[in-house]
Design a protein around this motif. Structure first.
Motif, PDB file in Angstrom:
ATOM      1  N   ALA A   1       0.836  -1.205   0.000  1.00 27.33           N
ATOM      2  CA  ALA A   1       0.000   0.000   0.000  1.00 27.33           C
ATOM      3  C   ALA A   1       0.868   1.252   0.000  1.00 27.33           C
ATOM      4  CB  ALA A   1      -0.924  -0.004   1.206  1.00 27.33           C
ATOM      5  N   TRP A   2       1.904   1.270   0.835  1.00 18.66           N
ATOM      6  CA  TRP A   2       2.795   2.431   0.895  1.00 18.66           C
ATOM      7  C   TRP A   2       3.479   2.643  -0.454  1.00 18.66           C
ATOM      8  CZ3 TRP A   2       8.234   2.401   0.531  1.00 18.66           C
ATOM      9  CH2 TRP A   2       8.828   3.645   0.757  1.00 18.66           C
ATOM     10  N   ASN A   3       3.962   1.573  -1.051  1.00 21.76           N
ATOM     11  CA  ASN A   3       4.655   1.677  -2.337  1.00 21.76           C
ATOM     12  C   ASN A   3       3.701   2.152  -3.433  1.00 21.76           C
ATOM     13  OD1 ASN A   3       7.065   1.449  -3.765  1.00 21.76           O
ATOM     14  ND2 ASN A   3       6.562  -0.604  -4.471  1.00 21.76           N
ATOM     15  N   ASN A   4       2.475   1.649  -3.427  1.00 20.66           N
ATOM     16  CA  ASN A   4       1.497   2.056  -4.435  1.00 20.66           C
ATOM     17  C   ASN A   4       1.156   3.530  -4.314  1.00 20.66           C
ATOM     18  OD1 ASN A   4      -1.346   2.501  -5.469  1.00 20.66           O
ATOM     19  ND2 ASN A   4      -0.954   0.424  -6.217  1.00 20.66           N
ATOM     20  N   PHE A   5       0.879   3.992  -3.096  1.00 19.00           N
ATOM     21  CA  PHE A   5       0.524   5.403  -2.915  1.00 19.00           C
ATOM     22  C   PHE A   5       1.717   6.321  -3.176  1.00 19.00           C
ATOM     23  CE2 PHE A   5      -2.869   3.481  -0.230  1.00 19.00           C
ATOM     24  CZ  PHE A   5      -3.906   3.825  -1.074  1.00 19.00           C
ATOM     25  N   ARG A   6       2.917   5.862  -2.857  1.00 20.81           N
ATOM     26  CA  ARG A   6       4.116   6.656  -3.134  1.00 20.81           C
ATOM     27  C   ARG A   6       4.300   6.813  -4.643  1.00 20.81           C
ATOM     28  NH1 ARG A   6       9.730   5.517  -3.976  1.00 20.81           N
ATOM     29  NH2 ARG A   6       9.169   3.321  -4.050  1.00 20.81           N
ATOM     30  N   PHE A   7       4.111   5.725  -5.386  1.00 19.18           N
ATOM     31  CA  PHE A   7       4.264   5.779  -6.831  1.00 19.18           C
ATOM     32  C   PHE A   7       3.184   6.656  -7.459  1.00 19.18           C
ATOM     33  CE2 PHE A   7       4.194   3.813 -11.134  1.00 19.18           C
ATOM     34  CZ  PHE A   7       5.494   4.144 -11.477  1.00 19.18           C
ATOM     35  N   ASP A   8       1.966   6.565  -6.928  1.00 17.68           N
ATOM     36  CA  ASP A   8       0.869   7.409  -7.415  1.00 17.68           C
ATOM     37  C   ASP A   8       1.186   8.883  -7.184  1.00 17.68           C
ATOM     38  OD1 ASP A   8      -1.624   8.010  -8.519  1.00 17.68           O
ATOM     39  OD2 ASP A   8      -2.602   7.917  -6.574  1.00 17.68           O
ATOM     40  N   ARG A   9       1.720   9.206  -6.014  1.00 18.86           N
ATOM     41  CA  ARG A   9       2.081  10.592  -5.706  1.00 18.86           C
ATOM     42  C   ARG A   9       3.200  11.083  -6.631  1.00 18.86           C
ATOM     43  NH1 ARG A   9       3.428  10.018  -0.512  1.00 18.86           N
ATOM     44  NH2 ARG A   9       5.630   9.863  -0.998  1.00 18.86           N
ATOM     45  N   ARG A  10       4.168  10.217  -6.907  1.00 25.99           N
ATOM     46  CA  ARG A  10       5.258  10.613  -7.811  1.00 25.99           C
ATOM     47  C   ARG A  10       4.746  10.862  -9.224  1.00 25.99           C
ATOM     48  NH1 ARG A  10      10.204   6.740  -7.355  1.00 25.99           N
ATOM     49  NH2 ARG A  10      11.177   8.428  -8.520  1.00 25.99           N
ATOM     50  N   LEU A  11       3.807  10.038  -9.694  1.00 26.31           N
ATOM     51  CA  LEU A  11       3.228  10.258 -11.010  1.00 26.31           C
ATOM     52  C   LEU A  11       2.445  11.561 -11.054  1.00 26.31           C
ATOM     53  CD1 LEU A  11       2.044   6.674 -11.985  1.00 26.31           C
ATOM     54  CD2 LEU A  11       3.845   8.000 -13.081  1.00 26.31           C
ATOM     55  N   SER A  12       1.736  11.893  -9.968  1.00 26.48           N
ATOM     56  CA  SER A  12       1.004  13.161  -9.914  1.00 26.48           C
ATOM     57  C   SER A  12       1.972  14.340  -9.969  1.00 26.48           C
ATOM     58  CB  SER A  12       0.184  13.245  -8.632  1.00 26.48           C
ATOM     59  OG  SER A  12      -0.835  12.296  -8.639  1.00 26.48           O
ATOM     60  N   GLN A  13       3.087  14.234  -9.280  1.00 28.16           N
ATOM     61  CA  GLN A  13       4.091  15.300  -9.321  1.00 28.16           C
ATOM     62  C   GLN A  13       4.686  15.434 -10.717  1.00 28.16           C
ATOM     63  OE1 GLN A  13       6.843  14.137  -6.272  1.00 28.16           O
ATOM     64  NE2 GLN A  13       5.603  14.995  -4.614  1.00 28.16           N
ATOM     65  N   MET A  14       4.945  14.293 -11.376  1.00 29.54           N
ATOM     66  CA  MET A  14       5.482  14.334 -12.740  1.00 29.54           C
ATOM     67  C   MET A  14       4.503  15.002 -13.692  1.00 29.54           C
ATOM     68  SD  MET A  14       7.359  10.917 -14.003  1.00 29.54           S
ATOM     69  CE  MET A  14       7.356   9.784 -12.651  1.00 29.54           C
ATOM     70  N   ARG A  15       3.219  14.640 -13.566  1.00 30.73           N
ATOM     71  CA  ARG A  15       2.194  15.225 -14.425  1.00 30.73           C
ATOM     72  C   ARG A  15       2.108  16.726 -14.201  1.00 30.73           C
ATOM     73  NH1 ARG A  15      -3.341  12.913 -13.330  1.00 30.73           N
ATOM     74  NH2 ARG A  15      -2.814  13.988 -11.409  1.00 30.73           N
ATOM     75  N   GLY A  16       2.184  17.158 -12.962  1.00 22.75           N
ATOM     76  CA  GLY A  16       2.146  18.593 -12.670  1.00 22.75           C
ATOM     77  C   GLY A  16       3.336  19.335 -13.254  1.00 22.75           C
ATOM     78  N   ARG A  17       4.490  18.736 -13.185  1.00 25.89           N
ATOM     79  CA  ARG A  17       5.691  19.372 -13.754  1.00 25.89           C
ATOM     80  C   ARG A  17       5.639  19.424 -15.276  1.00 25.89           C
ATOM     81  NH1 ARG A  17       9.661  16.091  -9.846  1.00 25.89           N
ATOM     82  NH2 ARG A  17       9.348  17.365  -7.987  1.00 25.89           N
ATOM     83  N   LEU A  18       5.063  18.375 -15.884  1.00 30.13           N
ATOM     84  CA  LEU A  18       4.997  18.367 -17.335  1.00 30.13           C
ATOM     85  C   LEU A  18       3.973  19.368 -17.870  1.00 30.13           C
ATOM     86  CD1 LEU A  18       5.194  14.543 -18.027  1.00 30.13           C
ATOM     87  CD2 LEU A  18       6.862  16.251 -18.723  1.00 30.13           C
TER      88      LEU A  18
END
Length: 77
Positions: free
Chosen positions: A58-75
């Motif tokens: 669960a921690w790994n999944n939510f961490r990866f989801d948060r990183r993808l959201s940050q990437m999308r925001g930066r792009l």
């Protein structure tokens, strides 16, 4: 590139609703079977392993989801 991030995040979220309950059923069901068969030591060990494994997933999944959201925001900015 933003479309790739969006599709990856959508796939990650789409499979979350069934994957975590299924894994919890497998892990905790195995532990319950050990307890039911009378092996308290193995049941306790499996229960501890289940809690650690589900927590880590669960921690790994939510961490990866948060990183993808940050990437999308930066792009997009």
């Amino acid at each position: 590139m933003a479309e790739l991030v969006d599709s990856r995040q959508e796939r990650l979220r789409r499979n979350r609703w069934w994957a975590f309950p299924l894994l919890a059923l497998i892990f905790f069901g195995t532990s319950a079977l050990w307890f039911a068969s009378g092996s308290v030591g193995a049941g306790s060990l499996m229960l501890g392993l289940a809690v650690v494994a589900i927590g880590w997933l669960a921690w790994n999944n939510f961490r990866f989801d948060r990183r993808l959201s940050q990437m999308r925001g930066r792009l997009r900015s």
